[in-house]
Design an enzyme around this catalytic site. Structure first.
Site, PDB file in Angstrom:
ATOM      1  N   ASP A  27       0.936  -1.142  -0.081  1.00 38.03           N
ATOM      2  CA  ASP A  27      -0.008   0.072  -0.055  1.00 38.03           C
ATOM      3  C   ASP A  27       0.840   1.128  -0.014  1.00 38.03           C
ATOM      4  O   ASP A  27       2.170   1.137   0.643  1.00 38.03           O
ATOM      5  CB  ASP A  27      -0.826  -0.074   1.303  1.00 38.03           C
ATOM      6  CG  ASP A  27      -2.067   1.024   0.943  1.00 38.03           C
ATOM      7  OD1 ASP A  27      -2.269   1.357  -0.086  1.00 38.03           O
ATOM      8  OD2 ASP A  27      -2.711   0.940   1.996  1.00 38.03           O
ATOM      9  N   GLY A  28       0.441   2.332  -0.331  1.00 36.88           N
ATOM     10  CA  GLY A  28       0.896   3.633  -0.524  1.00 36.88           C
ATOM     11  C   GLY A  28       1.644   4.337  -1.995  1.00 36.88           C
ATOM     12  O   GLY A  28       2.069   5.264  -1.775  1.00 36.88           O
ATOM     13  N   ARG A  40      -0.526   9.111 -10.128  1.00 38.58           N
ATOM     14  CA  ARG A  40      -0.612   7.752  -9.200  1.00 38.58           C
ATOM     15  C   ARG A  40       0.025   6.677  -9.747  1.00 38.58           C
ATOM     16  O   ARG A  40       0.559   5.747  -9.127  1.00 38.58           O
ATOM     17  CB  ARG A  40      -2.165   7.309  -8.946  1.00 38.58           C
ATOM     18  CG  ARG A  40      -2.933   8.361  -7.976  1.00 38.58           C
ATOM     19  CD  ARG A  40      -4.361   8.089  -7.923  1.00 38.58           C
ATOM     20  NE  ARG A  40      -4.514   6.585  -7.145  1.00 38.58           N
ATOM     21  CZ  ARG A  40      -4.186   6.304  -5.957  1.00 38.58           C
ATOM     22  NH1 ARG A  40      -3.951   7.212  -5.034  1.00 38.58           N
ATOM     23  NH2 ARG A  40      -4.447   5.165  -5.342  1.00 38.58           N
ATOM     24  N   HIS A  44       2.580   3.331  -8.807  1.00 38.32           N
ATOM     25  CA  HIS A  44       2.430   1.844  -9.172  1.00 38.32           C
ATOM     26  C   HIS A  44       3.890   1.436  -9.869  1.00 38.32           C
ATOM     27  O   HIS A  44       4.206   0.299  -9.894  1.00 38.32           O
ATOM     28  CB  HIS A  44       1.294   1.408 -10.180  1.00 38.32           C
ATOM     29  CG  HIS A  44      -0.131   1.908  -9.297  1.00 38.32           C
ATOM     30  ND1 HIS A  44      -0.397   1.585  -8.005  1.00 38.32           N
ATOM     31  CD2 HIS A  44      -1.020   2.524  -9.718  1.00 38.32           C
ATOM     32  CE1 HIS A  44      -1.542   2.245  -7.535  1.00 38.32           C
ATOM     33  NE2 HIS A  44      -1.765   2.670  -8.705  1.00 38.32           N
ATOM     34  N   SER A  72      -7.241  -6.162  -5.809  1.00 45.58           N
ATOM     35  CA  SER A  72      -8.377  -6.457  -4.778  1.00 45.58           C
ATOM     36  C   SER A  72      -9.636  -6.467  -5.729  1.00 45.58           C
ATOM     37  O   SER A  72      -9.845  -5.785  -6.678  1.00 45.58           O
ATOM     38  CB  SER A  72      -8.619  -5.828  -3.631  1.00 45.58           C
ATOM     39  OG  SER A  72      -9.185  -4.580  -3.652  1.00 45.58           O
ATOM     40  N   SER A  73     -10.754  -7.516  -5.260  1.00 43.40           N
ATOM     41  CA  SER A  73     -11.958  -7.554  -6.012  1.00 43.40           C
ATOM     42  C   SER A  73     -12.639  -6.003  -5.871  1.00 43.40           C
ATOM     43  O   SER A  73     -13.350  -5.562  -6.811  1.00 43.40           O
ATOM     44  CB  SER A  73     -12.940  -8.561  -5.383  1.00 43.40           C
ATOM     45  OG  SER A  73     -12.166  -9.696  -4.794  1.00 43.40           O
ATOM     46  N   TRP A  76     -11.320  -2.599  -8.570  1.00 41.24           N
ATOM     47  CA  TRP A  76     -12.193  -2.360  -9.783  1.00 41.24           C
ATOM     48  C   TRP A  76     -13.004  -0.774  -9.750  1.00 41.24           C
ATOM     49  O   TRP A  76     -13.170  -0.318 -10.696  1.00 41.24           O
ATOM     50  CB  TRP A  76     -13.302  -3.272 -10.281  1.00 41.24           C
ATOM     51  CG  TRP A  76     -12.671  -4.705 -10.765  1.00 41.24           C
ATOM     52  CD1 TRP A  76     -12.955  -5.615 -10.067  1.00 41.24           C
ATOM     53  CD2 TRP A  76     -11.962  -4.911 -11.791  1.00 41.24           C
ATOM     54  NE1 TRP A  76     -12.056  -6.585 -10.787  1.00 41.24           N
ATOM     55  CE2 TRP A  76     -11.707  -6.207 -11.776  1.00 41.24           C
ATOM     56  CE3 TRP A  76     -11.563  -4.079 -13.042  1.00 41.24           C
ATOM     57  CZ2 TRP A  76     -10.798  -6.655 -12.845  1.00 41.24           C
ATOM     58  CZ3 TRP A  76     -10.754  -4.902 -13.789  1.00 41.24           C
ATOM     59  CH2 TRP A  76     -10.434  -6.292 -13.601  1.00 41.24           C
ATOM     60  N   LEU A 138      11.460 -20.352  -4.833  1.00 37.68           N
ATOM     61  CA  LEU A 138      10.524 -19.430  -4.232  1.00 37.68           C
ATOM     62  C   LEU A 138       9.166 -19.366  -4.928  1.00 37.68           C
ATOM     63  O   LEU A 138       9.256 -19.407  -6.277  1.00 37.68           O
ATOM     64  CB  LEU A 138      11.194 -17.779  -4.250  1.00 37.68           C
ATOM     65  CG  LEU A 138      10.342 -16.898  -3.791  1.00 37.68           C
ATOM     66  CD1 LEU A 138       9.675 -16.890  -2.392  1.00 37.68           C
ATOM     67  CD2 LEU A 138      10.878 -15.395  -4.199  1.00 37.68           C
ATOM     68  N   ARG A 191       1.924  -5.260   5.998  1.00 39.24           N
ATOM     69  CA  ARG A 191       1.205  -4.212   5.393  1.00 39.24           C
ATOM     70  C   ARG A 191       2.133  -2.782   5.251  1.00 39.24           C
ATOM     71  O   ARG A 191       2.256  -2.318   6.425  1.00 39.24           O
ATOM     72  CB  ARG A 191      -0.278  -3.720   5.802  1.00 39.24           C
ATOM     73  CG  ARG A 191      -0.678  -2.579   4.993  1.00 39.24           C
ATOM     74  CD  ARG A 191      -2.283  -2.660   5.478  1.00 39.24           C
ATOM     75  NE  ARG A 191      -3.195  -1.663   4.478  1.00 39.24           N
ATOM     76  CZ  ARG A 191      -4.312  -1.796   3.792  1.00 39.24           C
ATOM     77  NH1 ARG A 191      -4.976  -3.005   4.577  1.00 39.24           N
ATOM     78  NH2 ARG A 191      -4.665  -0.924   3.304  1.00 39.24           N
TER      79      ARG A 191
HETATM   80  C1  FPP Z   1      -1.858   0.160  -3.508  1.00 36.71           C
HETATM   81  O1  FPP Z   1      -1.510   1.336  -3.390  1.00 36.71           O
HETATM   82  C2  FPP Z   1      -1.436  -0.441  -4.266  1.00 36.71           C
HETATM   83  C3  FPP Z   1      -2.103  -1.003  -5.275  1.00 36.71           C
HETATM   84  C4  FPP Z   1      -3.687  -1.062  -5.293  1.00 36.71           C
HETATM   85  C5  FPP Z   1      -1.644  -1.793  -6.494  1.00 36.71           C
HETATM   86  C6  FPP Z   1      -0.579  -2.665  -6.335  1.00 36.71           C
HETATM   87  C7  FPP Z   1       0.402  -2.879  -7.462  1.00 36.71           C
HETATM   88  C8  FPP Z   1       1.634  -2.925  -7.693  1.00 36.71           C
HETATM   89  C9  FPP Z   1       2.734  -2.507  -6.745  1.00 36.71           C
HETATM   90  C10 FPP Z   1       2.207  -3.067  -8.950  1.00 36.71           C
HETATM   91  C11 FPP Z   1       2.427  -4.436  -9.587  1.00 36.71           C
HETATM   92  C12 FPP Z   1       2.512  -5.536  -8.841  1.00 36.71           C
HETATM   93  C13 FPP Z   1       2.754  -6.914  -9.586  1.00 36.71           C
HETATM   94  C14 FPP Z   1       2.674  -8.047  -8.774  1.00 36.71           C
HETATM   95  C15 FPP Z   1       3.341  -6.707 -10.966  1.00 36.71           C
HETATM   96  P1  FPP Z   1      -2.649   2.656  -3.295  1.00 36.71           P
HETATM   97  O2  FPP Z   1      -2.820   3.013  -4.808  1.00 36.71           O
HETATM   98  O3  FPP Z   1      -3.836   2.236  -2.621  1.00 36.71           O
HETATM   99  O4  FPP Z   1      -1.829   3.878  -2.487  1.00 36.71           O
HETATM  100  P2  FPP Z   1      -2.516   5.095  -1.821  1.00 36.71           P
HETATM  101  O5  FPP Z   1      -3.074   4.091  -0.704  1.00 36.71           O
HETATM  102  O6  FPP Z   1      -1.193   5.866  -1.416  1.00 36.71           O
HETATM  103  O7  FPP Z   1      -3.449   5.666  -2.590  1.00 36.71           O
END
Ligand code: FPP
Length: 250
Positions: A27-28, A40, A44, A72-73, A76, A138, A191
């Protein structure tokens, strides 16, 4: 044949110095990007780089299973543009990383309801899993369009289809139908990003996992941060509902 792992609610599984299985909510990313006045999706993209680092760190430290909550579900519901860019990132990550995984002894698994993903992404997932299926160093599981409740209901429904006349189900009967039946339950849950919740991640499997929360945003989470989490894990006494004295008697 699927290897059966010990259930944390029925037995006391072996505790090792290095967690056998680490599960992470990454997260983050959005906040990391916002702090830098970037879109944003830049967060990612940086997050994908950290996935690579953490996979390599887990290999070096002898972690057997790494599970990552990628989508997550409920994700979307994010703005359409962010969802599309995330999907593009998944495609790019698979295109770029599968060979490296294959060469480094990593087995890739993707779990979740994949039916909503574009055919190209589904095809890359199938190919990536097949290409790395024989690896044992792994196991990296990416949870995509995954939800803990979905997993339990899915398992229940699958069991029901195979046992139409049964009226009751026990833990040991259900466990093999869960999407991560090929892995032991996570020893350590991490987390990043400061929130302290499980967010419908591996609800069944986290029953006795040690929980570790850090304010570090995922794009800043490196091998050193992983080591800090493992150090914290090592200090925990895992009792699985027993007393300290009972554990000493074993
Ligand atoms: C949460 O941060 C993160 C996600 C919803 C996406 C996680 C995806 C990746 C790290 C990319 C790739 C993964 C793989 C396995 C190839 P957030 O957007 O909710 O952050 P925020 O809370 O700061 O808004």
């Amino acid at each position: 044949m699927i290897k059966r792992f010990l259930s944390s609610t029925a037995t006391v599984p072996e505790t090792t110095q290095v967690p056998r299985h680490i599960a992470i909510i990454m997260d983050g990313n959005g906040r990391w990007a916002k702090k830098r006045l970037m879109p944003r999706v830049a967060g990612h993209a940086q997050g994908v780089e950290r996935v690579r680092d953490v996979v390599e760190a887990c290999i070096r430290r002898g972690v057997g299973y790494l599970t990552l909550f990628a989508f997550s579900s409920e994700n979307w519901r994010r703005p359409q543009d962010e969802v599309s860019r995330l999907m593009e990132l998944f495609v790019m990550a698979l295109e770029r990383e599968v060979e490296r995984m294959a060469d480094n002894g990593v087995r890739l698994k993707v779990v979740g309801d994949l039916s909503r993903f574009e055919p190209r992404l589904r095809e890359l997932i199938t190919q990536g899993e097949a290409r790395t299926a024989a690896n044992t160093r792994l196991t990296v599981t990416v949870c995509a369009n995954y939800g803990g409740r979905w997993d339990i209901l899915n398992a229940m429904n699958a069991w029901r289809r195979e046992h139409p006349d049964a009226t009751e189900i026990g833990e040991a009967e259900l466990a093999p139908y869960l999407s991560m039946a090929y892995a032991p339950e996570p020893d350590l849950f991490i987390r990043t990003g400061g929130e302290q919740r499980v967010s419908n991640f591996l609800l069944w499997q986290l029953a006795y996992s040690e929980l570790y929360f850090t304010d570090t945003l995922w794009p800043d989470f490196d091998a050193k941060a992983l080591d800090q989490a493992i150090t914290s894990y090592r200090k925990r006494e895992r009792r699985f509902g027993r007393t300290s004295e009972q554990l000493l008697e074993r």
